[in-house]
Design a protein around this motif. Structure first.
Motif, PDB file in Angstrom:
ATOM      1  N   LYS A   1       6.888   2.070   2.000  1.00  0.00           N
ATOM      2  CA  LYS A   1       6.704   0.676   2.408  1.00  0.00           C
ATOM      3  C   LYS A   1       6.562  -0.263   1.233  1.00  0.00           C
ATOM      4  O   LYS A   1       6.707  -1.469   1.373  1.00  0.00           O
ATOM      5  N   TYR A   2       6.268   0.250   0.047  1.00  0.00           N
ATOM      6  CA  TYR A   2       6.090  -0.579  -1.150  1.00  0.00           C
ATOM      7  C   TYR A   2       7.192  -0.221  -2.133  1.00  0.00           C
ATOM      8  O   TYR A   2       7.330   0.942  -2.529  1.00  0.00           O
TER       9      TYR A   2
ATOM     10  N   ASN B   1      10.799  -8.974   1.452  1.00  0.00           N
ATOM     11  CA  ASN B   1       9.445  -8.819   1.983  1.00  0.00           C
ATOM     12  C   ASN B   1       9.413  -9.281   3.435  1.00  0.00           C
ATOM     13  O   ASN B   1      10.065 -10.250   3.819  1.00  0.00           O
TER      14      ASN B   1
ATOM     15  N   SER C   1       6.861  -4.533   1.444  1.00  0.00           N
ATOM     16  CA  SER C   1       6.392  -5.420   0.373  1.00  0.00           C
ATOM     17  C   SER C   1       7.138  -5.104  -0.913  1.00  0.00           C
ATOM     18  O   SER C   1       7.204  -3.942  -1.341  1.00  0.00           O
TER      19      SER C   1
ATOM     20  N   LYS D   1       7.228  -6.143  -5.032  1.00  0.00           N
ATOM     21  CA  LYS D   1       6.405  -6.729  -6.114  1.00  0.00           C
ATOM     22  C   LYS D   1       7.284  -7.540  -7.041  1.00  0.00           C
ATOM     23  O   LYS D   1       8.350  -7.091  -7.454  1.00  0.00           O
TER      24      LYS D   1
ATOM     25  N   TYR E   1       3.815 -11.409  -5.795  1.00  0.00           N
ATOM     26  CA  TYR E   1       3.111 -10.216  -5.328  1.00  0.00           C
ATOM     27  C   TYR E   1       2.980  -9.242  -6.507  1.00  0.00           C
ATOM     28  O   TYR E   1       4.009  -8.865  -7.098  1.00  0.00           O
TER      29      TYR E   1
END
Length: 1012
Positions: free
Chosen positions: A346-347, A396, A418, A420, A449
């Motif tokens: 998820k990241y 995102n 998400s 970054k 982020y």
């Protein structure tokens, strides 16, 4: 079905056409019914045959809750106060129907229009006993109405009435039955069956019978067969029989066959069949297995489930057998279940790839479509699996997938992804405008982020070109109690674990404060039409709204007018000034923070305007009241003089000065058009004229048509007044009752009297002068008689005079001058002589006639004179008046005067006094006539006539000794009066002279005897 053939359509539709015809007939009848008629019967009589039917058309005023009753042969029972008779129909058990009409009467009750209902009945299978009088009645409490008219029905016996022989057994499928329709042998023909099947006829006893042979099938159940007379055209004489056939269930099937149903729906299966008697029980089966939970005609599945899918059939059973239906299939379908999004991580860091999968646990039918959403927005992706390549911050969000199979669609839960990245899209948030003295708070926002951990702030004032760093490093920048110099531009720069972002865009902060340094530039005094410029300015933020207003100072209640409003710091206006621009000007600057204003006055000079003459008509402009006119005007400077003028046609006169003009004791002469003129140092102006019409009572003049005393006279009452006269009345003499109320009135000769008219208007009333009409009509008639007689007398006198002149001219021998005609006149006591010569007995000087005798004695011989006066004899009541014709004194001294006396005699009954003959009495005075003496031979006893007598009176007799109060009337007493007259000789009457006397110049005095 009879022998495999059904009844024809025309045969089935016959009753429908009958009802339609009946409805049209009732509609036409009801349209002819008056609204006031409570019950209306269309027919009065009807004659029908036995076995037929009759329809009695009726309508009534509708009300709720009425009891409706049809009577046959109704009679009023006085003691019971109600109608008694055979009840043919009733809608209430209170009045039960007679048994002989049971199942034979049809009642049609429907609306014909807005407030009338139909009360028509039809009586079938008429009997001879049905003959009678039919009436309709309705009752509701005290409201009771019975049709005023009745319908008289006569039922005649019919030889061709048909009868159907009833069936005495129950028919079953495959039975054979014979139906018989009979009529009397007296009827000419056999009855007829309304069917396409063949039937036989025969005579049975005293009846003619038509027989119909039927092979019964289950489809004949409920079929109606009809029989009617052969020659009958009346449908009411037709007799019907309906077949009842018993059979086992037929054509059993399941209705409501939803082969594919959705999960959760309600499914209802119905087992339909045809059977007689009815089906006693039903049984339901699934996949050829008995379902024991339901044994009714319908099988219900509430909220069908997936396991309810399968094949179903039913079984129907009655006394004659059973039958199974064909099978139906139920397929329960449902939307996908257990849908979810599966992802590796998820990241993810910016720049990598990411795979997403849509997974479904159960579904029927299979999934045929997928749809992907990010942050509830359609991604336009229809595959079961999607790949996000080279992810950025834009990837995102929250992802979900949706699976559908045509039955429904199911969405997965949201899965958040998400990415970054360093701060991006850096902006400053806060109030760009802030009031002076409040706290300023600015916030540095960014898209990053993880979130930034450090912030840098920068500031640039309005007077500088470069930014300077501020000491604060927080996300929020704060300034307590801002001042005007805190206005300017601000920037910020955030930083996180990934890196630093770019500087934010410039953010301008403005300080709000109210208007200040307000100015108003304008002149203070102007003449009308001069150029006028005014300027108003202020300093403020936000920019103030400049309003320029003017307040009139001349009115008792000052009125403010907004002249202009602009959203600028400076307002400039230019005008050609007029009186309306005078007043106090106010320049107001206002913004959200407050307002400020400044004032200045402008005076405008102009000539008088709006000059108006107003009238105080509270007195009603009535005659005798006072009226005040007021001249109103405005000017700058003020009005210095007022002048009033009055116009009557083309003439205009001045009537006064001053602002007010008072007219005292109004009368008609005050009416006219008044105007006033107002003046000041700049000029003058005159008002519009104001009309004054004084109201005054009528002034009357009676106008009469020319008259000759014998024809009618039209009187016209001419009244001058304002307002116009409202009433005219004519009166005669002193009568109180008016003769007429018209403006004119006609008087006939027989209506003699004194006439006048009375006129009334709004102000009062007036009476005209009196007019005398036909009062001397008698005298006029008398004159019509007397005047011709007088003219005749005058004509006679003229003829006599002419004849006398003629005789004188013929006279040449010196004889007496008295005409022959006068010598023939009788004594003056004669009636004819008095009438002919004197005309009347009045003692006047005009009634004179000459006497036949003349005297020629001298003036001094009074005795002979007196004897000559009375020579004609004594006459009763005759008074002699002498006219003395005297010559002038110089002429009286001549030697040979000749005197002739004028003897005036008057017949009267008596005189008041008598003149005596004593010595002291005044002697007679003679009328002396003088002329030139001529030597002329005068005929004896001839007298000279003289004309042109002038009054040259020398003396008057003394009447002091006369007793005027005496009433003596003795015959011998005479009254003598003398008048002195001067006479000139008429040349035409000269006497003939002898030759020797032709040159004589002697003067002669001639006296003329005159009788009165």
């Amino acid at each position: 079905m009879l022998g495999g053939r059904s009844l024809s359509t025309s045969e089935k539709m016959c009753p429908v056409w009958r009802l339609l015809f009946l409805w049209v007939h009732l509609s036409l009848c009801s349209s002819l019914t008056t609204e006031k008629e409570h019950i209306h019967l269309s027919e009065r009589t009807a004659t029908k045959e036995e076995g037929s039917c009759v329809t009695i058309h009726c309508d009534y005023l509708y009300e709720e809750g009425l009891e409706l009753i049809w009577f046959k042969n109704a009679e009023w029972i006085q003691d019971l106060k109600h109608f008694n008779g055979t009840i043919v129909y009733s809608n209430t058990q209170k009045y039960p129907q007679a048994s002989e009409y049971s199942n034979r009467v049809e009642f049609l009750n429907y609306t014909t229009d807005s407030n009338r209902y139909n009360c028509t009945i039809t009586i079938n299978s008429l009997k001879i006993s049905d003959s009678g009088n039919y009436r309709f009645r309705y009752i509701k409490g005290d409201i009771k109405q019975m049709s005023t008219m009745n319908m008289s029905l006569t039922v005649n016996a019919s030889a061709c009435q048909v009868h159907l022989k009833p069936l005495n057994k129950t028919l079953r499928e495959k039975d054979t039955v014979t139906l018989q329709c009979s009529t009397s042998e007296q009827c000419k023909n056999y009855p007829k069956w309304k069917t396409s099947l063949n039937y036989t006829t025969e005579d049975v006893g005293k009846e003619k019978v038509s027989k119909l042979l039927l092979n019964v099938t289950w489809k004949d159940h409920g079929t109606t067969l009809s029989c009617h007379p052969a020659e009958g055209k009346d449908d009411c004489q037709t007799r019907n029989i309906t077949l009842t056939v018993e059979f086992a269930p037929k054509e059993t099937k399941i209705t409501g066959n939803p082969e594919n149903v959705n999960k959760g729906d309600k499914v209802t299966l119905t087992c339909s069949t045809i059977a007689h008697p009815k089906v006693m029980s039903y049984m339901w089966f699934k996949d050829n297995k008995e379902q024991l939970n339901q044994h009714t005609e319908t099988y219900i599945l509430n909220k069908v489930k997936a396991e309810d899918s399968g094949e179903y059939h039913c079984q129907a059973t009655n006394d004659h057998g059973k039958q199974n239906s064909s099978t139906v299939k139920i397929n329960v379908q449902y939307a996908p279940e257990g849908v979810e999004v599966r992802v590796e991580n998820k990241y993810v860091t910016k720049g990598r790839n990411l795979t997403l999968t849509c997974f479904v646990q159960r579904v029927n039918p299979a999934v045929d479509f997928h749809r992907w959403y990010k942050d509830n927005n359609d991604m336009k992706q229809n595959r079961k699996e999607i790949v996000l390549q080279n992810v950025t911050k834009h990837n995102n969000g929250r992802y979900l997938c949706e699976a559908s199979n045509g039955i429904g669609k199911t969405s997965s839960n949201q899965t958040e992804i998400s990415v970054k990245y360093a701060p991006e899209n850096i902006t400053i948030q806060g109030n760009k405008e802030i009031k002076l003295g409040l706290n300023l708070i600015l916030c540095c926002s960014s898209d990053a982020y993880p979130q930034p951990s450090l912030y840098s702030w920068y500031y640039k004032s309005e007077s500088t070109q470069h930014y300077v760093a501020l000491p604060q490093t927080n996300k929020e920048y704060q300034v307590a109690k801002v001042a005007i110099n805190n206005s300017g531009w601000y920037m910020c720069s955030p930083k996180n674990d990934i890196g630093s972002g770019l500087n934010s865009t410039e953010f301008e902060v403005l300080i709000l404060y109210p208007p200040r340094q307000l100015t108003l530039n304008m002149p203070s005094v102007l003449r009308e039409t001069e150029k006028f410029t005014i300027t108003c300015s202020a300093e403020s933020y936000p920019v103030a709204e400049i309003t320029l207003s003017r307040t009139s100072l001349t009115n008792t209640k000052p009125k403010t007018v907004n002249m202009e409003k602009v959203g600028l710091s400076t307002l400039t206006l230019s005008y050609n000034v007029s009186e309306s621009h005078a007043g106090e000007y106010t320049c107001t600057a206002e913004n959200s923070e407050g307002k400020n204003y400044t004032k200045q006055q402008l005076k405008v000079l102009y000539t008088p305007k709006d000059v108006k003459a107003s009238v105080d008509s509270s007195g009603g402009l009535k005659e005798g009241t006072d009226l005040t006119l007021t001249c109103k005007a405005h000017s700058e400077p003020s009005v210095s003089k007022y002048e009033w003028k009055k116009s009557m046609g083309a003439q205009t006169v001045k009537v006064g000065d001053g602002q007010n003009l008072t007219l005292h004791s109004l009368n008609a002469s005050h009416s006219g058009n008044y105007s006033c003129t107002a003046r000041n140092s700049l000029g003058e102006k005159t008002s519009a004229s104001e009309e004054i019409r004084v109201k005054y009572r009528p002034y009357i003049k009676v106008i009469q048509s020319s008259r000759d005393g014998t024809t009618s006279v039209q009187l016209f009452c001419n009244a001058e007044c304002y307002p116009a006269a409202t009433q005219y009345k004519w009166y005669r003499n002193n009568e109180t009752e008016a003769l007429s109320d018209h403006q004119s009135y006609t008087v006939h000769p027989q209506q003699a009297g004194i006439y006048y008219c009375n006129v009334t208007n709004e102000i009062g009333e007036s009476t005209s002068e009196r007019v005398e009409l036909f009062l001397n009509s008698f005298l006029q008639k008398l004159l019509k008689i007397v005047m011709p007689l007088c003219l005749l007398c005058i004509l006679t006198v003229l003829l006599i005079l002419m004849y006398r002149i003629f005789l004188r001219k013929r006279s040449s021998d010196g004889a007496d001058r008295q005409s022959f005609f006068f010598s023939l006149i009788p004594d003056r006591s004669s009636t004819v002589s008095d009438l002919f010569l004197l005309g009347s007995r009045n003692n006047t000087r005009e009634n004179l006639a000459t006497e036949g005798a003349m005297w020629t004695n001298s003036q001094t011989n009074s005795s002979s004179t007196n004897s000559d006066i009375h020579r004609t004899g004594s006459v009763s009541n005759i008074h002699t008046v002498y006219d003395a014709l005297m010559l002038p004194r110089a002429r009286q001294e001549t030697d040979s005067p000749i005197a002739t006396y004028s003897n005036l005699q008057s017949k009267t009954n008596h005189y008041p006094t008598t003149i005596g003959c004593d010595a002291n009495a005044v002697g007679p005075v003679y009328a002396a006539v003088s002329k030139n003496k001529q030597k002329t031979k005068v005929v004896q006893n001839a007298n000279e006539d003289y004309e042109n007598v002038s009054g040259a009176q020398n003396s008057k007799p003394d009447f002091s000794n006369i007793d005027w109060e005496s009433d003596t009337s003795e015959e011998e007493e005479e009254e003598v009066h003398y008048t002195q007259v001067t006479i000139t000789v008429n040349p035409q009457n000269k006497p003939k002279r002898t030759e020797e006397d032709s040159s004589s110049e002697e003067e002669k005095t001639v006296y003329t005897q005159v009788k009165t």
